[in-house]
Design a protein around this motif. Structure first.
Motif, short mmCIF file in Angstrom:
data_model
loop_
_atom_site.label_atom_id
_atom_site.label_comp_id
_atom_site.label_asym_id
_atom_site.label_seq_id
_atom_site.Cartn_x
_atom_site.Cartn_y
_atom_site.Cartn_z
N MET A 183 -8.05 54.72 28.25
CA MET A 183 -8.56 55.13 29.55
C MET A 183 -9.52 54.08 30.09
SD MET A 183 -7.73 57.53 31.46
CE MET A 183 -8.16 58.14 33.06
N THR A 184 -9.50 53.90 31.41
CA THR A 184 -10.41 52.95 32.08
C THR A 184 -10.86 53.59 33.39
OG1 THR A 184 -8.62 51.95 33.34
CG2 THR A 184 -9.13 50.93 31.21
N LEU A 185 -11.82 52.96 34.04
CA LEU A 185 -12.30 53.46 35.32
C LEU A 185 -11.16 53.41 36.37
CD1 LEU A 185 -14.58 54.56 37.00
CD2 LEU A 185 -15.41 52.23 37.34
N VAL A 186 -10.38 52.35 36.33
CA VAL A 186 -9.26 52.23 37.27
C VAL A 186 -8.28 53.38 37.08
CG1 VAL A 186 -7.25 50.82 37.88
CG2 VAL A 186 -9.47 49.72 37.45
N LYS A 187 -8.01 53.71 35.83
CA LYS A 187 -7.07 54.81 35.56
C LYS A 187 -7.65 56.15 35.98
CE LYS A 187 -4.56 52.54 31.83
NZ LYS A 187 -4.36 52.49 30.36
N THR A 188 -8.97 56.30 35.84
CA THR A 188 -9.60 57.55 36.29
C THR A 188 -9.39 57.71 37.80
OG1 THR A 188 -11.28 57.41 34.55
CG2 THR A 188 -11.81 58.79 36.46
N LEU A 189 -9.62 56.64 38.53
CA LEU A 189 -9.42 56.70 39.99
C LEU A 189 -7.94 56.95 40.31
CD1 LEU A 189 -11.84 53.78 40.88
CD2 LEU A 189 -12.13 56.18 41.57
N ASP A 190 -7.04 56.36 39.53
CA ASP A 190 -5.60 56.60 39.73
C ASP A 190 -5.27 58.08 39.57
OD1 ASP A 190 -5.06 53.98 40.18
OD2 ASP A 190 -4.30 53.55 38.15
N GLN A 191 -5.91 58.71 38.57
CA GLN A 191 -5.61 60.12 38.33
C GLN A 191 -6.11 60.99 39.48
OE1 GLN A 191 -6.24 61.77 34.44
NE2 GLN A 191 -4.63 60.44 33.63
N VAL A 192 -7.25 60.63 40.05
CA VAL A 192 -7.73 61.38 41.21
C VAL A 192 -6.74 61.24 42.36
CG1 VAL A 192 -9.57 61.61 42.93
CG2 VAL A 192 -10.15 61.12 40.54
N ARG A 193 -6.28 60.02 42.58
CA ARG A 193 -5.31 59.76 43.66
C ARG A 193 -4.04 60.58 43.45
NH1 ARG A 193 -5.09 54.76 42.69
NH2 ARG A 193 -6.88 54.14 43.96
N ARG A 194 -3.55 60.57 42.22
CA ARG A 194 -2.33 61.33 41.89
C ARG A 194 -2.55 62.82 42.11
NH1 ARG A 194 -0.51 60.29 35.88
NH2 ARG A 194 1.01 62.01 35.96
N TYR A 195 -3.75 63.28 41.69
CA TYR A 195 -4.07 64.70 41.82
C TYR A 195 -4.09 65.11 43.29
CZ TYR A 195 -6.47 69.15 41.37
OH TYR A 195 -6.78 70.48 41.44
#
Lengths: 403, 278
Positions: free
Chosen positions: B82-94
């Protein structure tokens, strides 16, 4: 970076040295940090506080520590006349007690009933446990499980002195994790507990406060070298983990332009291997443990492991004032590998009859490189900030000797 | 943008809770825990199970204000990439599936600082992040991220604690929006238990300094506690108790229980019904 008018006047009101330093802590701690700052400001201006510090520094720690002309090594290396500031002769065997004495006097002044500390090599833990025994305050020392394994003698010392040593298993189980757990303890016990931080890091006012208590080293050197040589030194050398012994040596000389300063970080197995503890040489600015400073971190801003044969240098950060001195160019920062430090350790034993701690052995390994580039009239002072009794097992192990 | 004529997504959610006359449930999970895909499945079930606001932890190697449960969650997530970029990606996907549930990112400053404050805020706004709780940025360091975040319309949610005295409260209540997060215990997450009467008095004290809703967290583990605290606060935050379910579903070899997202949802339902009875 613009050259400041004075290098010794920092930090500013908000605890910043340039962009470094600050107060990056949770709200729960903030009122307490401000109370420590107020109390320290008052204490610093109180002659009675200074008198107490001086009394115990002289009669309990054994200050002033000698400034010793290391003739054999001066001759062996060629070049500069080398002096050792013998802070390894302090009670408890290192410079750490200068700071724990100052902080426990402050804790008493604030009416705190319980002391906590973090430790890496165990020297700061021992120095804290010692002053807690002296002033009869309960002491809890957080120590990484990895460090406990490699510093058994110091763990036993702390216990003999009546401290509780709490093993820290979280994260990488080293000094940074011990500091995390000490901060967690503090958050949960803000009312009665004082946190004695062992180096010139943490939230403001700690970096400045620890530096001030350690500056007794540099102030003594100033007097002693004037007495011995009639002039200021040309170069100062000290090892750096968090950087408290170096800051203590450097600070009283920061505005003396002719005095060059060298901080020696631990290059571990080599900077290029990634297995090192050299925050300035191999790190980037970041925010951890209450301050902005150079840190070892990965591309995602996660703090990475530090590596050094010396547990006392094994920290992924460095005091914020060093980051500022580095960027402003006032001090130079270099690094020394495990192997170079081990060689210097043995050389010091044989040549001077002094068993140094592995931490200042790093400083000595750099002196070996620096001294020959200087003239025989030049004066070099190295802080011999700790003795090596605690390290004999680790050194034997590294040399493949079975005890 | 998350600001519309009716105010932000977060303001709308609290207005809705007020009109229903009940406390809200804020659930905390660490992004990427135990691994990115399972974590996303968990994330997608929270709102349906009754979470009114989602707090999403940004994993950090050295979470000083958190207890062992949440530190372990960070370590699991980081170990699984997990990374900060992936966290933001998950929010976008959500956001592709749920436009209404506010998402607050919670964490520590260093990963954001390392990423770059402006770049992070651009990315957070675009992904659909509603607010930030950054534990190690007190009022004294507002210039770092608080001011730039608020300028972009991202809520800056502050922690108020039992040690925040009346002298300090006005400063803590300035430059803040969305809601105030009251830390109900002195200590780290998931350790001590919150006391209802103490919390009630604290909420009254905070309300005399702000019109913002007060959410209470750091010591609430059970549906019963959620109900009790919900009766004296505008919202309750539950974190470590949810994270513990995830911890128990991962064995020593890293194998994850098949129905983990379902188990988490089941517990969130119980918490939600607790809050709804308050």
């Amino acid at each position: 970076m613009q050259r400041p008018e004075s290098y010794s006047s920092g930090p500013d009101e908000t605890g910043h040295f340039g962009i470094f330093g600050g107060r990056f802590v949770a709200e729960t701690l903030m009122p307490l940090i401000l109370a420590v700052e107020r109390a320290y400001k008052e204490a610093r201006n109180d002659p009675e506080f200074q008198r107490q510090f001086d009394y115990y520094a002289k009669h309990y720690i054994g200050r002033p520590s000698p400034l010793y002309h290391a003739q054999s090594l001066s001759k062996e290396f060629g070049g500069a006349r080398i002096y050792f500031k013998r802070d390894e002769l302090n009670h408890t065997g290192a410079h750490k007690i200068n700071n724990t004495l100052g902080q426990i006097l402050l804790a008493r002044r604030m009416g705190k009933k319980r002391i906590i500390a973090e430790t890496g090599a165990g020297q700061h833990g021992v120095a804290t446990a010692t002053v807690c025994a002296l002033f009869d305050l309960p002491c809890v020392v957080y120590m990484g499980a990895t460090d406990i394994a490699r510093q058994a003698p110091n763990v036993f010392r702390m216990k003999l002195l009546g401290a509780e040593v709490v093993p820290v298993h979280s994260g990488t189980a080293t000094l940074k994790d011990a500091m995390n757990d000490a901060l967690r303890d503090w958050v949960a016990n803000v009312e009665d507990t004082f946190y004695i931080i062992g180096t010139v890091a943490g939230p403001h006012p700690y970096p400045a406060m620890v530096r001030d208590f350690q500056s007794i080293i540099g102030r003594e050197v100033r007097e002693q070298i004037m007495e011995a040589e009639g002039r200021l030194p040309d170069a100062l050398v000290a090892c750096i983990g968090g950087g408290s012994n170096a800051m203590g040596l450097f600070h009283p000389f920061l505005d003396d332009e002719s005095v060059a300063m060298y901080g020696v970080e631990a290059a571990g197995e080599g900077i290029e291997t990634g297995r090192h503890a050299a925050s300035l040489t191999g790190g980037e600015p970041g925010v951890l443990h209450g301050n902005r400073t150079y840190l070892l971190q990965d591309d995602d801003g996660q703090i990475t492991d530090a590596h050094s044969i010396s547990a006392g240098l094994d920290y992924p950060g460095i005091g914020p004032e060093h980051s500022w001195l580095h960027e402003s160019g006032r001090a130079k920062y270099v690094s020394i590998t495990d192997k170079e430090a081990l060689d210097a350790f043995q050389l010091c034993c044989r040549s001077e009859g002094i068993i140094p701690a592995l931490e200042p052995a790093h400083a000595l390994a750099f002196v070996e490189k620096l001294a020959p580039t200087m003239s025989t009239d030049d004066l070099l002072v190295m802080n011999l900030c700790g003795r090596g009794d605690k390290d004999v097992f680790a050194v034997a192990d590294a040399l493949g000797v079975k005890l | 943008m998350n600001f519309s004529d009716q105010g932000s997504r977060l303001d709308r959610r609290f207005a809705e809770l007020r009109s229903k006359g009940r406390a809200g449930l804020v659930t905390f999970v660490t992004a990427g825990d135990p691994d990115p895909e399972t974590a996303f499945d968990i994330l997608c079930q929270l709102a349906d199970a009754g979470a009114d606001v989602i707090e999403l932890g940004m994993p950090f190697s050295d979470p000083m204000a958190d207890g062992p449960a949440i530190q372990a969650a960070s370590q699991r997530a980081l170990a699984n990439g997990m990374t900060l970029v992936k966290t933001l990606d998950q929010v976008r996907r959500y956001r592709g599936r749920d436009e209404d549930t506010p998402i607050i990112l919670m964490g520590y400053y260093n990963p954001i600082y390392h990423f770059g404050v402006e770049a992070f805020l651009d990315s957070a706004v675009e992904a659909g992040v509603d607010g930030l709780i950054i534990v190690d940025l007190p009022v004294e360091e507002d210039a770092e991220l608080c001011h730039p975040a608020m300028a972009r319309g991202i809520h800056w949610i502050r922690l108020a604690t039992p040690t925040t005295d009346d002298e300090r409260l006005p400063a803590v209540m300035s430059n803040t929006s969305g809601f105030v997060y009251y830390v109900s215990i002195m200590g780290i997450t998931g350790t001590r238990s919150a006391d209802k009467e103490v919390v009630r008095q604290a909420v009254v004290r905070l309300k005399s300094h702000t019109d913002l809703p007060i959410a209470v967290g750091f010591g609430i583990r059970t549906p019963q506690q959620a109900r009790e605290i919900g009766s004296v606060a505008d919202a309750v935050v539950v974190g470590s108790a949810i994270v513990n379910i995830i911890a128990k579903s991962v064995d020593d070899n890293g194998n994850i229980n098949d129905n983990l997202a379902g188990k988490v949802a089941e517990f969130v339902k119980e918490l939600a019904s607790g809050v709804r009875e308050s």
